[in-house]
Design a protein around this motif. Structure first.
Motif, mmCIF file in Angstrom:
data_model
loop_
_atom_site.group_PDB
_atom_site.id
_atom_site.type_symbol
_atom_site.label_atom_id
_atom_site.label_comp_id
_atom_site.label_asym_id
_atom_site.label_seq_id
_atom_site.Cartn_x
_atom_site.Cartn_y
_atom_site.Cartn_z
ATOM 1 N N ALA A 161 -7.126 -0.841 0.178
ATOM 2 C CA ALA A 161 -6.738 -1.174 1.553
ATOM 3 C C ALA A 161 -6.843 0.043 2.465
ATOM 4 O O ALA A 161 -7.299 -0.072 3.606
ATOM 5 N N MET A 162 -6.440 1.193 1.960
ATOM 6 C CA MET A 162 -6.545 2.410 2.781
ATOM 7 C C MET A 162 -7.995 2.708 3.126
ATOM 8 O O MET A 162 -8.310 3.050 4.269
ATOM 9 N N ARG A 163 -8.883 2.559 2.157
ATOM 10 C CA ARG A 163 -10.305 2.808 2.420
ATOM 11 C C ARG A 163 -10.879 1.770 3.383
ATOM 12 O O ARG A 163 -11.772 2.070 4.169
ATOM 13 N N ALA A 164 -10.367 0.559 3.346
ATOM 14 C CA ALA A 164 -10.890 -0.523 4.178
ATOM 15 C C ALA A 164 -10.525 -0.385 5.652
ATOM 16 O O ALA A 164 -11.100 -1.085 6.480
ATOM 17 N N THR A 165 -9.610 0.506 5.991
ATOM 18 C CA THR A 165 -9.202 0.637 7.394
ATOM 19 C C THR A 165 -10.244 1.357 8.231
ATOM 20 O O THR A 165 -10.138 1.372 9.450
ATOM 21 N N GLY A 166 -11.225 1.973 7.587
ATOM 22 C CA GLY A 166 -12.247 2.683 8.349
ATOM 23 C C GLY A 166 -11.760 4.003 8.905
ATOM 24 O O GLY A 166 -12.239 4.478 9.922
ATOM 25 N N GLY A 167 -10.812 4.612 8.255
ATOM 26 C CA GLY A 167 -10.274 5.898 8.689
ATOM 27 C C GLY A 167 -8.872 5.743 9.251
ATOM 28 O O GLY A 167 -8.346 4.636 9.374
ATOM 29 N N GLY A 168 -8.284 6.841 9.566
ATOM 30 C CA GLY A 168 -6.951 6.820 10.162
ATOM 31 C C GLY A 168 -5.821 7.085 9.188
ATOM 32 O O GLY A 168 -4.702 7.341 9.600
ATOM 33 N N VAL A 169 -6.071 7.012 7.878
ATOM 34 C CA VAL A 169 -5.043 7.351 6.896
ATOM 35 C C VAL A 169 -5.092 8.858 6.698
ATOM 36 O O VAL A 169 -6.131 9.419 6.364
ATOM 37 N N HIS A 170 -3.954 9.513 6.929
ATOM 38 C CA HIS A 170 -3.895 10.978 6.863
ATOM 39 C C HIS A 170 -3.272 11.503 5.592
ATOM 40 O O HIS A 170 -3.559 12.626 5.184
ATOM 41 N N ALA A 171 -2.393 10.721 4.985
ATOM 42 C CA ALA A 171 -1.727 11.175 3.766
ATOM 43 C C ALA A 171 -1.149 9.966 3.052
ATOM 44 O O ALA A 171 -0.851 8.947 3.679
ATOM 45 N N ALA A 172 -0.986 10.121 1.738
ATOM 46 C CA ALA A 172 -0.337 9.077 0.939
ATOM 47 C C ALA A 172 0.237 9.732 -0.304
ATOM 48 O O ALA A 172 -0.293 10.725 -0.799
ATOM 49 N N THR A 173 1.323 9.168 -0.780
ATOM 50 C CA THR A 173 1.918 9.609 -2.032
ATOM 51 C C THR A 173 2.560 8.409 -2.694
ATOM 52 O O THR A 173 2.934 7.453 -2.020
ATOM 53 N N ASP A 174 2.659 8.474 -4.011
ATOM 54 C CA ASP A 174 3.394 7.413 -4.689
ATOM 55 C C ASP A 174 4.882 7.732 -4.580
ATOM 56 O O ASP A 174 5.283 8.888 -4.507
ATOM 57 N N VAL A 175 5.695 6.699 -4.536
ATOM 58 C CA VAL A 175 7.146 6.858 -4.442
ATOM 59 C C VAL A 175 7.682 6.710 -5.860
ATOM 60 O O VAL A 175 7.643 5.627 -6.438
ATOM 61 N N THR A 176 8.157 7.817 -6.400
ATOM 62 C CA THR A 176 8.644 7.828 -7.776
ATOM 63 C C THR A 176 10.021 8.491 -7.822
ATOM 64 O O THR A 176 10.889 8.136 -7.039
#
Length: 177
Positions: free
Chosen positions: A42-57
């Motif tokens: 889903a992040m790749r499908a946005t066409g950009g705009g995702v700046h960071a991500a982490t798993d919540v553990t």
């Protein structure tokens, strides 16, 4: 954005303490068994705009958010009512099914988190809850947020929730309203 509900630490602790049955935590088990691959697509499908991500553990939602913020030099505002929770998580937190990791998270993050007075104690606990196989916490441009939400829903992630916003301020500071 958040891609899975929170509360797995409280729920699994409740199971260990005979405060909940396996059937009562079935939704959490199903989510824990769900890979984050759909959220990544889903992040790749946005066409950009995702700046960071982490798993919540283990550091919990607020712990992982604090780490992202400190690294980026930003602060954040979280809308507690928008954070998805597993069924029974609030009731079990009220009954004291709180893992030690959650308590340690809260103690460590206390200087960085400010809660609005109306946020109930069990919800505060859950925002620090040490998760097992949690979802992804994603920082995305506001103008790409709708596209990301739609892509998360298409991928069938356990949750697709806009839980707050990044803001200028003290690096790592979190305000929960």
């Amino acid at each position: 954005m958040l891609t899975k509900p929170i509360g797995t630490g409280v729920l699994t602790t409740a199971l260990k303490r005979d405060l909940a049955t396996a059937a009562e935590i079935a939704a959490a088990v199903k989510a824990m068994a769900t890979l984050n691959a759909g959220a990544a697509r889903a992040m790749r499908a946005t066409g950009g705009g995702v700046h960071a991500a982490t798993d919540v553990t283990g550091f919990g939602l607020l712990g992982h958010l604090h780490n992202m913020l400190a690294a980026s030099g930003l602060a954040a505002e979280i809308d507690a009512a928008s954070v998805p929770l597993f069924p029974n998580a609030v009731a079990l937190a009220e009954r004291g099914a709180v893992p030690g990791g959650t308590t340690r998270n809260r103690d460590a993050l206390a200087p960085h988190v400010t809660f609005a007075d109306e946020i109930p104690e069990p919800l505060r606990v859950l925002l620090f809850d040490a998760q097992t196989s949690g979802g992804l916490l994603i920082a995305v441009d506001p103008d790409r947020a709708s596209a990301l939400l739609a892509a998360l829903e298409r991928e069938g992630t356990p949750a697709a929730a806009r839980i707050g916003r990044l803001a200028r301020g003290v690096a790592g500071a979190i305000t929960v309203t």
